[in-house]
Design a protein around this motif. Structure first.
Motif, PDB file in Angstrom:
ATOM      1  N   ASP A 107      35.394  56.989  15.968  1.00 53.66           N
ATOM      2  CA  ASP A 107      35.751  57.045  17.394  1.00 53.66           C
ATOM      3  C   ASP A 107      36.541  58.316  17.670  1.00 53.66           C
ATOM      4  O   ASP A 107      37.691  58.445  17.249  1.00 53.66           O
ATOM      5  N   TRP A 312      31.705  57.136  19.285  1.00 51.82           N
ATOM      6  CA  TRP A 312      32.383  56.611  20.475  1.00 51.82           C
ATOM      7  C   TRP A 312      32.925  55.208  20.230  1.00 51.82           C
ATOM      8  O   TRP A 312      33.149  54.448  21.170  1.00 51.82           O
ATOM      9  N   GLY A 313      33.147  54.855  18.971  1.00 52.06           N
ATOM     10  CA  GLY A 313      33.693  53.551  18.628  1.00 52.06           C
ATOM     11  C   GLY A 313      32.622  52.477  18.536  1.00 52.06           C
ATOM     12  O   GLY A 313      31.487  52.654  19.002  1.00 52.06           O
TER      13      GLY A 313
END
Length: 353
Positions: A107, A312-313
């Motif tokens: 992330d 992006w996690g």
């Protein structure tokens, strides 16, 4: 995520969770009409309303959530490994072949550092696989962001070819030694000097000259790679490399609809084609390809896809992963793909037995 939130204010404009502005000079990163249009259409994938993107403009999403600068032409046109005619399976997942040796999606927050995250992720996997599990480092993106500063821009973007040069010549420590601290765009890497430099300690081993920024971690060993090599843009060559040697790094163009991807096989859609130009933006990103597969469409056709880890996690996409059309150079994902080997000596292997 739900469809409502308190508005976020930018000057005289407000942006709420449904993607509506009370003025027209900005486009929201989350656009309710775009999500509905994707989900109504027959595009092969589903869109979602992500609350962690609420309040961001599309321009901010491009500026803060991507962060890879295309290499110069001399690098983009470097020699490719040749194509293969080998028969390959219809499905493959690197995490199944090498259990415990492939990192989960990372992330990057609002740090435009995908150049560092994808490089660290691929290098971690390759070192783990090449050492047959004797070395399993989760390498530090922050080490690259803060220390690989020659012609790089930290959390404002960087080049993967320069990142691989740094990993080969300098090396980086683990994420537990040098944790990620540049999550928000305001903190970026400005004012965060490099806290790790490397030196040789003999027998090819390198250690940092400073202690780890994380005082709970005492191992400041440096990990390095061999020079990166470019693969042919042929899907078969990329598949063969991935199956034999582990995940690969790819550059891709991210469009406005990719931010709302939730599941399925992504292709860039034309749902925003009728909107003003500021609703259609794209920027360069880099990701880690970990596998491939295929599905049957409702029309009875075969849709081939790549499986890739984004940064992006795990709350985005399919647990942090996404599937994207394979064999058609969708979003230019097959244009520039690289592999690398971790620098692993027999001494390293013996020392970790």
């Amino acid at each position: 995520a739900g469809a409502h939130s308190s508005p976020w204010v930018l000057g005289s404009c407000t942006c709420s969770g449904n993607g509506k502005w009370d003025c027209e000079q900005h486009a929201c990163l989350i656009d309710g009409e775009m999500i509905d249009a994707v989900n109504r259409g027959n595009y092969g994938w589903r869109a979602a309303n992500y609350s962690h993107f609420w309040g961001m403009t599309l321009d901010e999403g491009i500026r803060y959530r991507l962060g890879t600068i295309k290499p110069p032409p001399v690098v983009m046109h470097m020699n490719e490994l040749m194509d293969t005619n080998e028969q390959l399976p219809s499905h493959f997942n690197a995490a199944d072949k090498w259990p415990g040796l492939v990192l989960e999606p990372l992330d990057q927050g609002n740090c435009a550092g995908s150049w560092a995250f994808s490089t660290a992720a691929v290098a971690s996997d390759r070192i783990s696989i090449h050492s047959m599990g004797h070395m399993t480092p989760a390498l530090s993106p922050q080490n690259l962001i803060s220390c690989d500063t020659r012609n790089q821009q930290g959390c404002s973007g960087g080049r993967i070819d320069r990142a691989w040069w740094y990993l080969r010549r300098r090396g980086v420590v683990t994420d537990s030694c040098y944790p990620f601290t540049s999550r928000e765009k305001d903190s970026a890497s400005a004012g965060r000097p490099c806290m790790m430099q490397s030196r040789s300690t003999g027998r090819g081993k390198r250690q940092a000259t400073q202690r780890c920024p994380n005082p709970q971690t005492h191992s400041n060993e440096i990990y390095q790679s061999t020079p990166a090599y470019r693969l042919s843009s042929s899907e078969k060559e990329i598949m063969k490399e991935l199956m034999e040697n582990g995940p690969v790094q790819a550059i891709m163009e991210v469009h406005e609809d990719f931010f709302v991807y939730k599941s399925g096989v992504y292709r860039h859609t034309p749902v925003m084609a009728g909107k003003p130009e500021h609703h259609r933006r794209h920027g360069t990103h880099s990701v880690k390809i970990t596998g491939w597969g295929e599905v049957r469409t409702p029309q009875g056709q075969t849709q081939k896809y790549w499986v890739a880890a984004n940064s992006w996690g795990k709350h985005w996409g399919e647990g942090g992963y996404f599937r994207i059309a394979r064999g058609a150079n969708e979003c230019e994902i097959e244009t520039f793909v690289v592999g690398v080997w971790g620098r692993v000596s027999m001494e390293d292997m013996r020392r970790r037995k």
